[in-house]
Motif scaffolding. Structure first.
Motif, mmCIF file in Angstrom:
data_model
loop_
_atom_site.group_PDB
_atom_site.id
_atom_site.type_symbol
_atom_site.label_atom_id
_atom_site.label_comp_id
_atom_site.label_asym_id
_atom_site.label_seq_id
_atom_site.Cartn_x
_atom_site.Cartn_y
_atom_site.Cartn_z
ATOM 1 N N ALA A 144 0.848 -1.191 0.000
ATOM 2 C CA ALA A 144 0.000 0.000 0.000
ATOM 3 C C ALA A 144 0.885 1.243 0.000
ATOM 4 N N THR A 145 0.700 2.098 -0.996
ATOM 5 C CA THR A 145 1.458 3.351 -1.075
ATOM 6 C C THR A 145 0.543 4.524 -1.419
ATOM 7 N N PRO A 146 -0.545 4.727 -0.661
ATOM 8 C CA PRO A 146 -1.397 5.883 -0.938
ATOM 9 C C PRO A 146 -0.658 7.179 -0.654
ATOM 10 N N GLY A 147 -1.141 8.240 -1.249
ATOM 11 C CA GLY A 147 -0.551 9.563 -1.052
ATOM 12 C C GLY A 147 -0.574 10.347 -2.349
ATOM 13 N N HIS A 148 0.102 9.842 -3.374
ATOM 14 C CA HIS A 148 -0.003 10.455 -4.703
ATOM 15 C C HIS A 148 -1.471 10.480 -5.119
ATOM 16 N N CYS A 149 -2.149 9.389 -4.846
ATOM 17 C CA CYS A 149 -3.603 9.291 -4.946
ATOM 18 C C CYS A 149 -4.021 8.157 -4.018
ATOM 19 N N ALA A 150 -5.313 8.035 -3.768
ATOM 20 C CA ALA A 150 -5.774 7.138 -2.717
ATOM 21 C C ALA A 150 -5.589 5.666 -3.048
ATOM 22 N N ASP A 151 -5.640 5.286 -4.338
ATOM 23 C CA ASP A 151 -5.619 3.868 -4.699
ATOM 24 C C ASP A 151 -4.232 3.372 -5.100
ATOM 25 N N HIS A 152 -3.187 4.125 -4.772
ATOM 26 C CA HIS A 152 -1.850 3.787 -5.257
ATOM 27 C C HIS A 152 -1.276 2.558 -4.551
ATOM 28 N N LEU A 153 -0.702 1.662 -5.356
ATOM 29 C CA LEU A 153 -0.005 0.475 -4.877
ATOM 30 C C LEU A 153 1.405 0.443 -5.440
ATOM 31 N N ASP A 166 4.052 6.001 -9.426
ATOM 32 C CA ASP A 166 4.311 7.438 -9.275
ATOM 33 C C ASP A 166 4.664 7.822 -7.841
ATOM 34 N N HIS A 167 4.834 6.834 -6.984
ATOM 35 C CA HIS A 167 5.201 7.124 -5.596
ATOM 36 C C HIS A 167 6.590 7.763 -5.513
ATOM 37 N N VAL A 168 7.504 7.279 -6.340
ATOM 38 C CA VAL A 168 8.849 7.850 -6.468
ATOM 39 C C VAL A 168 9.161 7.908 -7.951
ATOM 40 N N LEU A 169 9.737 9.011 -8.410
ATOM 41 C CA LEU A 169 10.085 9.181 -9.811
ATOM 42 C C LEU A 169 11.596 9.079 -9.996
ATOM 43 N N GLY A 170 11.990 8.691 -11.204
ATOM 44 C CA GLY A 170 13.416 8.598 -11.483
ATOM 45 C C GLY A 170 14.098 9.946 -11.540
ATOM 46 N N ARG A 171 13.320 10.987 -11.782
ATOM 47 C CA ARG A 171 13.822 12.372 -11.786
ATOM 48 C C ARG A 171 12.839 13.222 -10.980
ATOM 49 N N GLY A 172 13.355 14.191 -10.246
ATOM 50 C CA GLY A 172 12.488 15.108 -9.523
ATOM 51 C C GLY A 172 11.707 14.418 -8.425
ATOM 52 N N SER A 174 7.565 13.471 -6.756
ATOM 53 C CA SER A 174 6.216 13.126 -7.158
ATOM 54 C C SER A 174 5.216 14.194 -6.729
ATOM 55 N N VAL A 175 4.106 14.241 -7.424
ATOM 56 C CA VAL A 175 3.004 15.143 -7.089
ATOM 57 C C VAL A 175 2.057 14.428 -6.122
ATOM 58 N N VAL A 176 1.670 15.119 -5.068
ATOM 59 C CA VAL A 176 0.595 14.620 -4.206
ATOM 60 C C VAL A 176 -0.685 15.300 -4.687
ATOM 61 N N SER A 177 -1.446 14.580 -5.475
ATOM 62 C CA SER A 177 -2.585 15.164 -6.179
ATOM 63 C C SER A 177 -3.639 15.675 -5.201
ATOM 64 N N ALA A 185 -0.510 10.463 4.342
ATOM 65 C CA ALA A 185 -0.457 9.098 3.821
ATOM 66 C C ALA A 185 0.778 8.905 2.949
ATOM 67 N N TYR A 186 1.131 9.940 2.185
ATOM 68 C CA TYR A 186 2.296 9.847 1.311
ATOM 69 C C TYR A 186 3.573 9.653 2.121
ATOM 70 N N LEU A 187 3.740 10.417 3.180
ATOM 71 C CA LEU A 187 4.928 10.290 4.018
ATOM 72 C C LEU A 187 4.975 8.911 4.674
ATOM 73 N N GLU A 188 3.845 8.436 5.141
ATOM 74 C CA GLU A 188 3.795 7.095 5.723
ATOM 75 C C GLU A 188 4.169 6.037 4.688
ATOM 76 N N SER A 189 3.730 6.231 3.452
ATOM 77 C CA SER A 189 4.047 5.281 2.385
ATOM 78 C C SER A 189 5.531 5.296 2.050
#
Length: 288
Positions: A144-153, A166-172, A174-177, A185-189
């Motif tokens: 479970a990796t919610p944060g970028h959006c609620a259903d993210h895995l 989209d939890h972690v990007l190769g450059r830059g 991620s957006v927390v939509s 939730a994103y930080l916890e993920s």
């Protein structure tokens, strides 16, 4: 508070636009880059072909856009592995990851699996955090990796690498939509993925991160804390709206990504308001 240093700046990563269309990352994983580069998708969406090379089967993770050239490249990767697609897994519902899921699932006769029932479609499989998917001679752990959006895995492969969408990007970063995303939730993920001790991060966009995945996750956590300090400093200096905050904090960033920055800023303000650190009403922001 000083800006945290991005460890990737010293790594030997391919320049923007120089990623190979298809790359074998390890015996279990081949990456196929979709031809949809943009300010938001970076080099394009990464589709992953996952499976034991001797199984004759493979799982597609994040098929991406329903694009004929991309489909041809994915089918070539499957042929190169002498494998047929037996399942399509999706990290989250955003179109640049999920649009091809149902049509390609139908083409390959493969079941679609995702956290969102609408993405999985009729007859699809709704994935639950913590379960293990056993397919194509291997296993994929559902994280479970919610944060970028609620259903993210995210999906952990047997090698220890994690397909992070989209939890972690190769450059830059991620957006927390907003309003779908959640900074807490994103930080916890991020911490949850860090605790896995990943051997590599295979990102939804941009190059794979293999040199020190933990350092990238540490940077992501520090970057979010730095952004919060920037918001507080900007409000203390007189910024009173979301637009003013974005113009101040992201002044050096191309304006084409300001809408994404605005989305992340709104999500951050929601968190800071809940914590009582700022007073937020619509677009108006004031000291608490």
């Amino acid at each position: 508070m000083d800006a945290p240093l991005d460890p990737r700046l010293t790594w030997d990563l391919p320049a923007f636009g120089a990623m190979a269309r298809t790359a074998d990352l390890e015996p279990l994983v081949t990456r196929v880059l979709a031809p949809n580069p943009s300010g938001m998708t970076l080099d394009g969406t990464n589709t992953y072909v996952v499976g034991d090379p001797g199984s004759g089967q493979a799982v597609l993770v994040d098929p991406g856009p329903d694009d004929a050239a991309h489909l041809a490249a994915v089918e070539a990767a499957l042929a190169g592995r002498d494998a047929r697609c037996v399942a399509v897994l999706v990290t989250h519902h955003h179109g640049d990851h999920a649009d091809a899921a149902l049509p390609w699932g139908a083409r390959f006769g493969a079941r679609v699996a995702a956290a969102d029932p609408a993405v999985a479609g009729p007859g699809g499989r709704v994935l639950e955090p913590g379960e293990v998917v056993r397919l194509a001679g291997t296993t994929l752990g559902v994280v479970a990796t919610p944060g970028h959006c609620a259903d993210h895995l995210a999906f952990r492969v047997e090698s220890g690498a994690v397909l992070v969408g989209d939890h972690v990007l190769g450059r830059g970063t991620s957006v927390v939509s907003h309003p779908q995303g959640d900074v807490v939730a994103y930080l916890e993920s991020l911490r949850r993925v860090h605790d896995l001790g990943p051997s590599a991060l295979y990102c939804g966009h941009g190059p794979e991160l293999t040199e020190d995945p933990g350092a990238v996750l540490d940077f992501y956590l520090a970057h979010r804390a730095f952004r919060e300090e920037q918001v507080l400093a900007a409000v203390a200096a007189g910024a009173r709206s979301v637009g003013e905050l974005v113009a101040t904090i992201y002044a050096a960033v191309p304006r084409e990504v300001w809408p994404a920055a605005t989305s992340s800023t709104r999500s951050m303000l929601d968190k800071m308001a809940r914590e009582g650190r700022l007073a937020v009403s619509g677009d108006e922001v004031r000291p608490a």
